[in-house]
Design a protein around this motif. Structure first.
Motif, PDB file in Angstrom:
ATOM      1  N   HIS A  22       0.846  -1.191   0.000  1.00 22.13           N
ATOM      2  CA  HIS A  22       0.000   0.000   0.000  1.00 22.13           C
ATOM      3  C   HIS A  22       0.881   1.239   0.000  1.00 22.13           C
ATOM      4  CE1 HIS A  22      -3.740  -2.126   0.505  1.00 22.13           C
ATOM      5  NE2 HIS A  22      -3.311  -2.732   1.600  1.00 22.13           N
ATOM      6  N   SER A  32      -4.122  -0.444  -2.778  1.00 21.03           N
ATOM      7  CA  SER A  32      -5.526  -0.056  -2.880  1.00 21.03           C
ATOM      8  C   SER A  32      -5.642   1.440  -3.135  1.00 21.03           C
ATOM      9  CB  SER A  32      -6.261  -0.414  -1.591  1.00 21.03           C
ATOM     10  OG  SER A  32      -7.484   0.294  -1.487  1.00 21.03           O
ATOM     11  N   LYS A  82      -3.994  -4.813  -3.254  1.00 17.05           N
ATOM     12  CA  LYS A  82      -2.824  -4.245  -2.596  1.00 17.05           C
ATOM     13  C   LYS A  82      -1.788  -3.989  -3.674  1.00 17.05           C
ATOM     14  CE  LYS A  82      -0.344  -6.825   0.233  1.00 17.05           C
ATOM     15  NZ  LYS A  82       0.184  -7.534   1.418  1.00 17.05           N
TER      16      LYS A  82
END
Length: 364
Positions: free
Chosen positions: A252, A278, A276
């Motif tokens: 992330h 996001s 991921k």
């Protein structure tokens, strides 16, 4: 039967052909009309019946998947899902396939293939349904992309990575930035946008749904095409004019403040909206730490990742833009953002670079 999505699977693995066929056969509205062990056999079968969606491996005998994809796109453009291993030796080939027009990618492991395909059955079905709706005319044609596979598990929100909250009161800053989120069709869309920006553009932070190993190659390719610097983000990188930072696959990326400057934090964590990186995680952090000092843009993509995050940016005073349906390969993420009232403006892809530069000029 006529309304069913017709699928052809082209893979030299008999196991892949068998398991994917079984997964799709259970779904109402989807029909596997043919399988082939390599593209040469596939070409013969295409003469008899053309599918709505092709699922294609990369490394196959007699003709590789990229050559086959280019042939298909030249003769009769058809949504193609790449089903490929993430082995490092094949990563560049898979990326080249995305750049050639594949609409999404399913990443398969070298070991435990049967159980993986069975566990990921929901994602395979969703990929086929999204590919069947893909607007191939919206794919920019470079001078001559990806939704990341997510396992069937609980759909977490951005709360799992970053707490919600109002913009954080910090030292005033005149620095502004642009945040972009995209998925299926995004590799081509980002190229179309970033290659039109001058080096004077505000700093940009980007989440493109893409697996590990792909984001670095994608950023490197864009860096060679663009006037701005484009690179895969590293923890602590400063967001600055003339630079675009792309969140690494499998991590992330969040915006942070360091005094009066912005920088990014790259962290591990659970999948959010089954992704991921996001978009929701990035957009929430931008809402929280930049507030009205940001422009948020949500572009082509499957699902709803980023829709709520864009609404948080909007509510924090940021300007917000959603790509319009006609220019999206998949009108999923922008559609959901528009439904939430998150977008100040809805515009075609070719208008987004000027919107970014207009925002840049207003920040000077």
């Amino acid at each position: 039967m006529a309304d069913k999505i017709k699928v052809m699977i082209v893979d030299d693995s008999a196991l892949v052909r068998q398991v994917v066929s079984q997964v799709l056969a259970k779904e109402p509205g989807i029909e596997v009309i043919a399988t082939a062990s390599d593209p040469v056999f596939a070409v013969d079968k295409l003469r008899a019946c053309w599918p709505d969606v092709l699922i294609v491996d990369i490394e196959m005998p007699r003709m590789d998947g990229i050559s086959f994809l280019r042939k298909i796109m030249t003769e009769r453009p058809t949504p193609v899902i790449i089903c490929s291993s993430l082995a490092e030796s094949g990563a560049q080939a898979t990326f080249d396939a995305m750049a050639a027009g594949a609409v999404t990618i399913i990443t398969k492991p070298k070991a435990g293939l049967k159980s993986f395909l069975e566990d990921a059955s929901n994602d395979i079905v969703q990929a086929v349904r999204a590919a069947a709706r893909a607007n191939l005319r919206a794919l920019p044609r470079p001078g001559s992309n990806a939704a990341v596979n997510a396992l069937n598990r609980p759909k977490l929100t951005a709360d799992a990575v970053i707490a919600p909250g109002m913009p954080t009161a910090m030292a005033r800053t005149t620095e502004q930035l642009i945040a972009i989120g995209t998925s299926t069709g995004g590799t081509q869309a980002l190229e179309a946008v970033l290659t039109r920006l001058p080096a004077t553009c505000l700093g940009i932070v980007i989440v493109q749904h893409m697996p590990e190993k792909f984001t670095a190659m994608f950023a490197e390719r864009l860096n060679g095409l663009c006037d701005i610097e484009v690179r895969e983000a590293r923890n602590g990188d400063r967001v600055m004019p003339g630079r675009a930072l792309i969140a690494p696959g499998g991590r992330h990326m969040m915006l942070k403040r360091s005094g009066a400057q912005y920088q990014v934090e790259v962290v591990d964590g659970p999948l959010v909206n089954r992704h991921k990186p996001s978009v929701d995680v990035l957009f929430r952090s931008v809402a929280k730490f930049a507030g009205s000092n940001a422009l948020g843009i949500i572009m082509t993509g499957m699902g709803d990742d980023g829709a709520r995050g864009l609404k948080e940016m909007h509510d924090a005073g940021a300007r917000t833009v959603a790509q319009d349906e006609a220019s999206c390969v998949v009108f999923g993420m922008p559609k959901e953002a528009i439904k939430l009232g998150a977008a100040d403006q809805v515009m075609p892809l070719d208008k987004i670079p000027e919107a970014m530069m207009s925002y840049t000029r207003s920040a000077l």
